[in-house]
Design a protein around this motif. Sequence first.
Motif, PDB file in Angstrom:
ATOM      1  N   ASN A   4      20.228 -30.023  52.620  1.00 30.95           N
ATOM      2  CA  ASN A   4      19.085 -30.144  53.537  1.00 30.95           C
ATOM      3  C   ASN A   4      17.859 -29.355  53.071  1.00 30.95           C
ATOM      4  O   ASN A   4      17.177 -28.710  53.869  1.00 30.95           O
ATOM      5  CB  ASN A   4      19.462 -29.729  54.969  1.00 30.95           C
ATOM      6  N   VAL A   5      17.595 -29.412  51.767  1.00 30.32           N
ATOM      7  CA  VAL A   5      16.378 -28.814  51.214  1.00 30.32           C
ATOM      8  C   VAL A   5      15.747 -29.810  50.248  1.00 30.32           C
ATOM      9  O   VAL A   5      16.398 -30.749  49.796  1.00 30.32           O
ATOM     10  CB  VAL A   5      16.647 -27.472  50.469  1.00 30.32           C
ATOM     11  N   GLU A   6      14.487 -29.598  49.960  1.00 28.95           N
ATOM     12  CA  GLU A   6      13.797 -30.414  48.969  1.00 28.95           C
ATOM     13  C   GLU A   6      13.900 -29.728  47.612  1.00 28.95           C
ATOM     14  O   GLU A   6      13.654 -28.524  47.516  1.00 28.95           O
ATOM     15  CB  GLU A   6      12.322 -30.577  49.332  1.00 28.95           C
ATOM     16  N   PRO A   7      14.233 -30.462  46.567  1.00 29.01           N
ATOM     17  CA  PRO A   7      14.237 -29.848  45.240  1.00 29.01           C
ATOM     18  C   PRO A   7      12.803 -29.597  44.773  1.00 29.01           C
ATOM     19  O   PRO A   7      11.870 -30.266  45.227  1.00 29.01           O
ATOM     20  CB  PRO A   7      14.928 -30.893  44.363  1.00 29.01           C
ATOM     21  N   ILE A   8      12.662 -28.660  43.885  1.00 29.19           N
ATOM     22  CA  ILE A   8      11.347 -28.354  43.315  1.00 29.19           C
ATOM     23  C   ILE A   8      11.242 -29.041  41.957  1.00 29.19           C
ATOM     24  O   ILE A   8      12.072 -28.819  41.076  1.00 29.19           O
ATOM     25  CB  ILE A   8      11.161 -26.830  43.145  1.00 29.19           C
ATOM     26  N   GLU A   9      10.228 -29.880  41.814  1.00 24.30           N
ATOM     27  CA  GLU A   9       9.968 -30.510  40.522  1.00 24.30           C
ATOM     28  C   GLU A   9       9.030 -29.597  39.746  1.00 24.30           C
ATOM     29  O   GLU A   9       7.930 -29.293  40.210  1.00 24.30           O
ATOM     30  CB  GLU A   9       9.324 -31.879  40.703  1.00 24.30           C
ATOM     31  N   VAL A  10       9.476 -29.156  38.571  1.00 19.49           N
ATOM     32  CA  VAL A  10       8.655 -28.289  37.733  1.00 19.49           C
ATOM     33  C   VAL A  10       7.802 -29.185  36.840  1.00 19.49           C
ATOM     34  O   VAL A  10       8.313 -29.858  35.939  1.00 19.49           O
ATOM     35  CB  VAL A  10       9.519 -27.319  36.892  1.00 19.49           C
ATOM     36  N   VAL A  11       6.506 -29.210  37.130  1.00 19.23           N
ATOM     37  CA  VAL A  11       5.567 -30.094  36.441  1.00 19.23           C
ATOM     38  C   VAL A  11       5.553 -29.799  34.937  1.00 19.23           C
ATOM     39  O   VAL A  11       5.504 -28.639  34.517  1.00 19.23           O
ATOM     40  CB  VAL A  11       4.146 -29.941  37.042  1.00 19.23           C
ATOM     41  N   SER A  12       5.625 -30.864  34.158  1.00 22.13           N
ATOM     42  CA  SER A  12       5.561 -30.834  32.687  1.00 22.13           C
ATOM     43  C   SER A  12       6.718 -30.098  32.020  1.00 22.13           C
ATOM     44  O   SER A  12       6.625 -29.747  30.849  1.00 22.13           O
ATOM     45  CB  SER A  12       4.234 -30.215  32.212  1.00 22.13           C
ATOM     46  N   ALA A  13       7.787 -29.868  32.736  1.00 19.32           N
ATOM     47  CA  ALA A  13       8.925 -29.138  32.166  1.00 19.32           C
ATOM     48  C   ALA A  13      10.005 -30.091  31.670  1.00 19.32           C
ATOM     49  O   ALA A  13      10.298 -31.095  32.309  1.00 19.32           O
ATOM     50  CB  ALA A  13       9.516 -28.190  33.193  1.00 19.32           C
TER      51      ALA A  13
END
Length: 194
Positions: free
Chosen positions: A163-172
């Motif tokens: 029940n959490v949103e994942p974090i997308e690491v930009v350009s990684a």
Amino acid sequence: INGYNTKRTATDVAFKPLRDGLEVLGYRVVPVDISWRFTTVSQFCQQFRQLYKEQKSDTNIVVGNSFGAMVALITANELRPDLVLLASLSPYFQEDIATEPAYIRGMRFGKKRLADLRQYSAQVLVRQAKSAGVKIIFTYGELEKSKVPYLVERVKKSAKDFNVEPIEVVSAPHSIKDPVYTEALIKILSDIDF
């Protein structure tokens, strides 16, 4: 905890920027010096449990990348760290390798490792960690969406189960050794308040 690599561990110089960045924030960093060479996930977990118990302090954060994230998730319910950061959680749980194409993809890790992985359900492990009150942060690299979309799918499914949103690491990319991913993890952990 580093991902699957039979030639280096988290003590390698490639991880020094991450270790140094976290130490500047006041963290005491204990890199996991366990080799994946001739080691199954279960064997790695056993060694990690021992290291964790020897090194734990009042507040504990476990950071794992890929296969290392699997180890962090598998051991979370038992060890109950204050926070587990799962960076690019590996897509080789029993649900993931249940189909023939995924199983064949996993054969690069060897039959023994793949057989060992079949005992671990991501869904069950996430639910256990949640029930135990372990806080989890899920991340993945933006570049993984095109290179390893099945990994991003695993991260998103597990985050949804928690029940959490994942974090997308930009350009990684996939590796937390990459400067972009390293800086993002340092930023995430700089914002943590216990």
